[in-house]
Scaffold this active site. Structure first.
Site, PDB file in Angstrom:
ATOM      1  N   ASN A  12       0.864  -1.178   0.000  1.00 41.57           N
ATOM      2  CA  ASN A  12       0.000   0.000   0.000  1.00 41.57           C
ATOM      3  C   ASN A  12       0.905   1.233   0.000  1.00 41.57           C
ATOM      4  O   ASN A  12       1.485   1.573   1.019  1.00 41.57           O
ATOM      5  CB  ASN A  12      -0.885  -0.034   1.258  1.00 41.57           C
ATOM      6  CG  ASN A  12      -1.729   1.213   1.421  1.00 41.57           C
ATOM      7  OD1 ASN A  12      -1.814   2.029   0.513  1.00 41.57           O
ATOM      8  ND2 ASN A  12      -2.345   1.361   2.587  1.00 41.57           N
ATOM      9  N   LYS A  14       0.114   4.272  -0.310  1.00 40.73           N
ATOM     10  CA  LYS A  14      -0.534   5.474   0.231  1.00 40.73           C
ATOM     11  C   LYS A  14      -0.281   6.661  -0.708  1.00 40.73           C
ATOM     12  O   LYS A  14      -0.305   6.488  -1.923  1.00 40.73           O
ATOM     13  CB  LYS A  14      -0.066   5.723   1.670  1.00 40.73           C
ATOM     14  CG  LYS A  14      -0.244   4.452   2.537  1.00 40.73           C
ATOM     15  CD  LYS A  14      -0.027   4.660   3.978  1.00 40.73           C
ATOM     16  CE  LYS A  14      -0.211   3.337   4.701  1.00 40.73           C
ATOM     17  NZ  LYS A  14      -0.081   3.440   6.138  1.00 40.73           N
ATOM     18  N   HIS A 105      -9.465   1.074   4.847  1.00 41.50           N
ATOM     19  CA  HIS A 105      -8.183   1.240   5.538  1.00 41.50           C
ATOM     20  C   HIS A 105      -8.403   2.142   6.758  1.00 41.50           C
ATOM     21  O   HIS A 105      -9.226   3.059   6.720  1.00 41.50           O
ATOM     22  CB  HIS A 105      -7.158   1.853   4.583  1.00 41.50           C
ATOM     23  CG  HIS A 105      -5.786   1.869   5.177  1.00 41.50           C
ATOM     24  ND1 HIS A 105      -5.366   2.849   6.035  1.00 41.50           N
ATOM     25  CD2 HIS A 105      -4.750   0.996   5.058  1.00 41.50           C
ATOM     26  CE1 HIS A 105      -4.126   2.572   6.415  1.00 41.50           C
ATOM     27  NE2 HIS A 105      -3.727   1.455   5.836  1.00 41.50           N
ATOM     28  N   GLU A 107      -6.846   4.572   7.835  1.00 42.24           N
ATOM     29  CA  GLU A 107      -6.715   6.008   7.541  1.00 42.24           C
ATOM     30  C   GLU A 107      -8.003   6.540   6.912  1.00 42.24           C
ATOM     31  O   GLU A 107      -8.391   7.690   7.140  1.00 42.24           O
ATOM     32  CB  GLU A 107      -5.489   6.250   6.642  1.00 42.24           C
ATOM     33  CG  GLU A 107      -4.207   6.112   7.451  1.00 42.24           C
ATOM     34  CD  GLU A 107      -3.010   5.598   6.694  1.00 42.24           C
ATOM     35  OE1 GLU A 107      -2.982   5.678   5.452  1.00 42.24           O
ATOM     36  OE2 GLU A 107      -2.080   5.092   7.368  1.00 42.24           O
ATOM     37  N   GLU A 176      -5.274  -5.030  10.591  1.00 41.87           N
ATOM     38  CA  GLU A 176      -4.227  -4.035  10.787  1.00 41.87           C
ATOM     39  C   GLU A 176      -4.507  -3.269  12.080  1.00 41.87           C
ATOM     40  O   GLU A 176      -5.311  -2.319  12.077  1.00 41.87           O
ATOM     41  CB  GLU A 176      -4.211  -3.033   9.629  1.00 41.87           C
ATOM     42  CG  GLU A 176      -3.918  -3.645   8.286  1.00 41.87           C
ATOM     43  CD  GLU A 176      -3.388  -2.592   7.306  1.00 41.87           C
ATOM     44  OE1 GLU A 176      -2.265  -2.778   6.828  1.00 41.87           O
ATOM     45  OE2 GLU A 176      -4.079  -1.597   7.060  1.00 41.87           O
ATOM     46  N   GLY A 182       2.557   2.223  10.683  1.00 44.14           N
ATOM     47  CA  GLY A 182       3.514   3.327  10.512  1.00 44.14           C
ATOM     48  C   GLY A 182       4.244   3.715  11.784  1.00 44.14           C
ATOM     49  O   GLY A 182       4.913   4.740  11.831  1.00 44.14           O
ATOM     50  N   SER A 221       3.441  -2.116  10.282  1.00 43.95           N
ATOM     51  CA  SER A 221       4.895  -2.190  10.500  1.00 43.95           C
ATOM     52  C   SER A 221       5.498  -3.535  10.096  1.00 43.95           C
ATOM     53  O   SER A 221       6.436  -4.010  10.738  1.00 43.95           O
ATOM     54  CB  SER A 221       5.253  -1.835  11.950  1.00 43.95           C
ATOM     55  OG  SER A 221       4.889  -0.486  12.209  1.00 43.95           O
TER      56      SER A 221
END
Ligand code: PGA
Length: 262
Positions: A12, A14, A105, A107, A176, A182, A221
């Protein structure tokens, strides 16, 4: 990993590599994928790079006589077309060369207000449009600390499972944990396996065959150093990789770690 499920590693990107650098990276990944038989590979560039990336990976595949790696959108709108400024639909992603799309996701859920209900609608729109959705679920640090991990994750899973049922067979799920994305903090393989097993048990209550064949990826991560250990877990069928998918060396090392032992 269970042998009946082909491992899937998805990168991904992003909001990175939206142009020429994305084409170069995708071509390198496609070359590496030719050397890592037995796994499926997907890259998810920004919308602006999708068509060029799809073209580049197709070119590598033809030259090497292999099936192309998959290309994914990172989001989609629930409608096929219309007055939705700034949005992109499933048919448009297909036209750009995608076979995949990331849905829900964290985010998108956290920064763009996507609810369980909207994620379910997007998952359906993706499947109806001919795409394989990668549906993301995961708890925040606050929810984990409060002991609510399984409540939250299984609620998110049921939100897509209940309306879609067997149609969810076209999808891949990705667990996730939000606190691991991240941050460099990865879930222990045992903690991740526990959540993956609970997700599979939830699928199984609805449909045993669906549970047996649905791939559940881990994300958060994932790095070359921790991927083999995570992927050795029975119910972890691959990885959704963010930061470490942004360069070919790091992502290539994860692909090699995911190769089934021969
Ligand atoms: P990360 O991102 O690998 O950089 O933690 C994963 C993701 O957001 O899918």
């Amino acid at each position: 990993m269970d042998a009946i499920r082909v491992p899937l590693i998805a990168g991904n990107w992003k909001m990175n590599h939206g142009g020429v650098s994305g084409v170069v990276l995708a071509a390198s990944v496609a070359e590496i994928a030719c050397e890592t038989a037995g796994i499926e590979v997907v890259v998810a560039p920004p919308f602006t790079a999708l068509a060029a990336v799809a073209h580049a990976v197709e070119e590598v595949a033809q030259r090497r006589g292999r099936a192309p790696i998959g290309v994914a959108g990172q989001n989609l709108h629930i409608e096929a077309k219309g007055a939705f400024t700034g949005e992109v639909s499933a048919p448009m992603l297909v036209e750009a060369g995608c076979r995949w799309v990331i849905v829900g996701h964290s985010e998108r859920r956290q920064l763009f207000g996507e609810t369980d209900e909207l994620v379910a609608k997007k998952t359906l729109a993706a499947i109806v449009g001919g795409l394989h959705p990668i549906v993301c679920v995961g708890e925040t640090l606050e929810e984990r600390t409060a002991g609510r991990t399984l409540d939250v994750v299984l609620r998110q899973v049921r939100a897509v499972l209940e309306p879609l049922g067997r149609a969810l067979g076209a999808a891949v799920l990705a667990y996730e944990p939000v606190w691991a994305i991240g941050t460099g903090k990865v879930a222990t393989s045992a903690d991740a396996q526990e959540v993956h097993a609970a997700i599979r048990a939830t699928l199984s209550q609805r449909d045993g065959a669906l549970a047996a064949r649905t791939r559940i990826l881990y994300g958060g991560s994932v790095k070359p150093e921790n991927s083999a250990e995570l992927l050795s877990q029975l119910d972890i069928d691959g990885a959704l990789v963010g930061g470490a998918s942004l360069d070919a060396d790091g992502f290539g090392a994860i692909l090699r770690a995911a190769r089934p032992a021969s």
